[in-house]
Design an enzyme around this catalytic site. Structure first.
Site, PDB file in Angstrom:
ATOM      1  N   ASN A   3       0.854  -1.184   0.000  1.00  0.00           N
ATOM      2  CA  ASN A   3       0.000   0.000   0.000  1.00  0.00           C
ATOM      3  C   ASN A   3       0.896   1.243   0.000  1.00  0.00           C
ATOM      4  OD1 ASN A   3      -1.433   2.271   1.033  1.00  0.00           O
ATOM      5  ND2 ASN A   3      -3.084   0.912   1.641  1.00  0.00           N
ATOM      6  N   HIS A  14       0.991   6.257   1.668  1.00  0.00           N
ATOM      7  CA  HIS A  14       1.758   7.240   2.444  1.00  0.00           C
ATOM      8  C   HIS A  14       2.939   7.825   1.676  1.00  0.00           C
ATOM      9  CE1 HIS A  14      -1.026   6.846   5.548  1.00  0.00           C
ATOM     10  NE2 HIS A  14      -0.729   5.595   5.828  1.00  0.00           N
ATOM     11  N   HIS A  38      -5.667   3.527  -1.664  1.00  0.00           N
ATOM     12  CA  HIS A  38      -7.000   3.859  -1.157  1.00  0.00           C
ATOM     13  C   HIS A  38      -7.347   5.266  -1.637  1.00  0.00           C
ATOM     14  CE1 HIS A  38      -9.723   4.204   2.697  1.00  0.00           C
ATOM     15  NE2 HIS A  38     -10.366   4.497   1.582  1.00  0.00           N
ATOM     16  N   ARG A  66      -9.422   7.933  -1.059  1.00  0.00           N
ATOM     17  CA  ARG A  66     -10.355   8.364  -0.017  1.00  0.00           C
ATOM     18  C   ARG A  66     -11.249   9.474  -0.540  1.00  0.00           C
ATOM     19  NH1 ARG A  66      -8.730   6.534   5.416  1.00  0.00           N
ATOM     20  NH2 ARG A  66     -10.483   7.775   6.084  1.00  0.00           N
ATOM     21  N   ARG A 113      -7.111  12.766   0.701  1.00  0.00           N
ATOM     22  CA  ARG A 113      -6.016  13.263   1.558  1.00  0.00           C
ATOM     23  C   ARG A 113      -4.648  12.782   1.100  1.00  0.00           C
ATOM     24  NH1 ARG A 113      -7.089   9.963   7.153  1.00  0.00           N
ATOM     25  NH2 ARG A 113      -9.120  10.942   6.950  1.00  0.00           N
ATOM     26  N   GLU A 167      -8.713   0.432  -3.151  1.00  0.00           N
ATOM     27  CA  GLU A 167      -9.615   0.442  -1.988  1.00  0.00           C
ATOM     28  C   GLU A 167     -10.547   1.633  -2.106  1.00  0.00           C
ATOM     29  OE1 GLU A 167      -6.233  -1.240   1.138  1.00  0.00           O
ATOM     30  OE2 GLU A 167      -7.057   0.770   1.382  1.00  0.00           O
ATOM     31  N   THR A 169      -8.164   3.511   8.437  1.00  0.00           N
ATOM     32  CA  THR A 169      -9.418   2.741   8.411  1.00  0.00           C
ATOM     33  C   THR A 169      -9.543   1.955   9.719  1.00  0.00           C
ATOM     34  OG1 THR A 169      -8.993   2.563   6.061  1.00  0.00           O
ATOM     35  CG2 THR A 169     -10.786   1.249   6.928  1.00  0.00           C
ATOM     36  N   GLU A 229     -11.071  -9.483   3.015  1.00  0.00           N
ATOM     37  CA  GLU A 229      -9.806  -9.017   3.602  1.00  0.00           C
ATOM     38  C   GLU A 229     -10.048  -8.867   5.097  1.00  0.00           C
ATOM     39  OE1 GLU A 229      -7.291  -6.225   1.619  1.00  0.00           O
ATOM     40  OE2 GLU A 229      -6.443  -5.493   3.502  1.00  0.00           O
ATOM     41  N   HIS A 247      -3.822  -4.413   7.663  1.00  0.00           N
ATOM     42  CA  HIS A 247      -3.978  -3.314   8.605  1.00  0.00           C
ATOM     43  C   HIS A 247      -3.141  -3.498   9.869  1.00  0.00           C
ATOM     44  CE1 HIS A 247      -5.442   0.270  10.488  1.00  0.00           C
ATOM     45  NE2 HIS A 247      -5.922   0.594   9.316  1.00  0.00           N
TER      46      HIS A 247
HETATM   47  N1  PXP Z   1      -5.803  -3.038   3.920  1.00  0.00           N
HETATM   48  C1  PXP Z   1      -6.783  -2.107   3.988  1.00  0.00           C
HETATM   49  C2  PXP Z   1      -8.147  -2.484   3.513  1.00  0.00           C
HETATM   50  C3  PXP Z   1      -6.515  -0.808   4.475  1.00  0.00           C
HETATM   51  O1  PXP Z   1      -7.500   0.106   4.531  1.00  0.00           O
HETATM   52  C4  PXP Z   1      -5.192  -0.492   4.865  1.00  0.00           C
HETATM   53  C5  PXP Z   1      -4.885   0.890   5.355  1.00  0.00           C
HETATM   54  O2  PXP Z   1      -5.077   1.806   4.357  1.00  0.00           O
HETATM   55  C6  PXP Z   1      -4.206  -1.479   4.748  1.00  0.00           C
HETATM   56  C7  PXP Z   1      -4.548  -2.744   4.295  1.00  0.00           C
HETATM   57  C8  PXP Z   1      -2.772  -1.217   5.102  1.00  0.00           C
HETATM   58  O3  PXP Z   1      -2.634  -0.938   6.451  1.00  0.00           O
HETATM   59  P1  PXP Z   1      -1.232  -0.487   7.025  1.00  0.00           P
HETATM   60  O4  PXP Z   1      -0.876   0.817   6.380  1.00  0.00           O
HETATM   61  O5  PXP Z   1      -1.490  -0.353   8.487  1.00  0.00           O
HETATM   62  O6  PXP Z   1      -0.244  -1.557   6.688  1.00  0.00           O
END
Ligand code: PXP
Length: 257
Positions: free
Chosen positions: A12, A15, A48, A50, A54, A75, A106, A156, A203
């Site tokens: 992901n 960031h 994601h 959003r 953001r 996402e 999330t 998931e 997550h």
């Molecule tokens: N999976 C989903 C569905 C999420 O919403 C997120 C956070 O955006 C992640 C995975 C990744 O989470 P993390 O950044 O804590 O590894």
């Protein structure tokens, strides 16, 4: 070395976009980041989009779709705007997630009871467009059954509660809670498999707490989790392992000619 039946890693990169949006600079480039993920063995890019935009922007998703060699997992919240966008872009996967504007990240799985009609309709729309759909839910038996009923092909599992119990961060470190949450992940994953769903997880994972989940096996002795989506910990690690080179390059840049 990866062998058949081993899980894939989705990275992901939200960031990376967070850092860019902080200053409105053209860098860091999401496409460069995605290329590094591909070269390093990541098999999927997850972003994601959003509702408040953001971090990831619409144009980022378009650019990634046009350039990725690996899978794209988008996402989105269960809204008409997002469903329309996803059907236009056609990512390989869509993961439907809950979204509250004020949250830091999330914070929990989808409430499938409350949003049954809307989520079912959007799963149908996306599936008819040839997109594979997963639902991001708490690791509960009820949520596994509801996911199957709504027509998604994958679940998931939201691993946030387990991860919080393993870290001394936002959550309270508790081995007994971590064990309880790990059992919930295993039980939910096993049921999901029985129901014919693909099992993904994400997550809050870090390099340590992911190990216990990676050791969960299904009835045939194969890894229970088929796909991980991990973001924050990888970006944090990248800052540390990349700092040396980044500073050396700037030391060179400021040297007088
Ligand atoms: N999976 C989903 C569905 C999420 O919403 C997120 C956070 O955006 C992640 C995975 C990744 O989470 P993390 O950044 O804590 O590894």
């Amino acid at each position: 070395m990866k062998t058949p039946g081993q899980p894939r890693l989705g990275v992901n990169i939200d960031h990376v976009a967070t850092l860019r949006q902080l200053r409105g600079t053209p860098y860091p480039s999401l496409l460069d980041a995605a290329k590094l993920v591909e070269d390093a063995g990541g098999e999927q890019i997850t972003v994601h989009l959003r509702e408040d935009r953001r971090h990831i922007q619409d144009a980022d998703v378009v650019a990634l779709r046009g350039s990725l060699k690996v899978l794209l997992n988008l996402e989105i919240a269960a809204t008409d705007e997002m469903s329309q966008f996803a059907r236009k872009i056609k990512p390989d996967w869509v993961c439907i997630v809950p979204e509250k504007r004020a949250e830091l990240t999330t914070e929990g799985g989808l409430d499938l009871e409350k949003h049954e009609k809307r989520v079912s309709r959007i799963v149908k729309e996306l599936s008819s467009a040839g997109i594979k759909v997963s639902l991001f839910v708490e690791p509960s038996l009820k949520a596994m059954k509801a996911t199957q009923k709504m027509g998604a092909i994958a679940v998931e599992l939201h691993t946030g509660r387990y991860c919080l119990a393993t870290q001394n961060g936002l959550g309270k470190l508790s081995q007994s809670k971590a064990e309880k949450e790990l059992n919930r992940i295993r039980d939910a994953g096993m049921l999901a498999r029985k129901l014919g769903l693909h099992v993904h997880a994400g997550h809050g994972f870090d390099y340590e707490n992911v190990r216990a989940v990676a050791e969960l096996m299904d009835a045939e002795g194969k890894p229970l989790i088929e796909e991980y989506n991990i973001g924050h910990a990888i970006i944090c690690r990248a800052v540390i392992v990349g700092m040396d080179r980044a500073v050396r390059e700037m030391v060179s840049a400021v040297l007088a000619p």
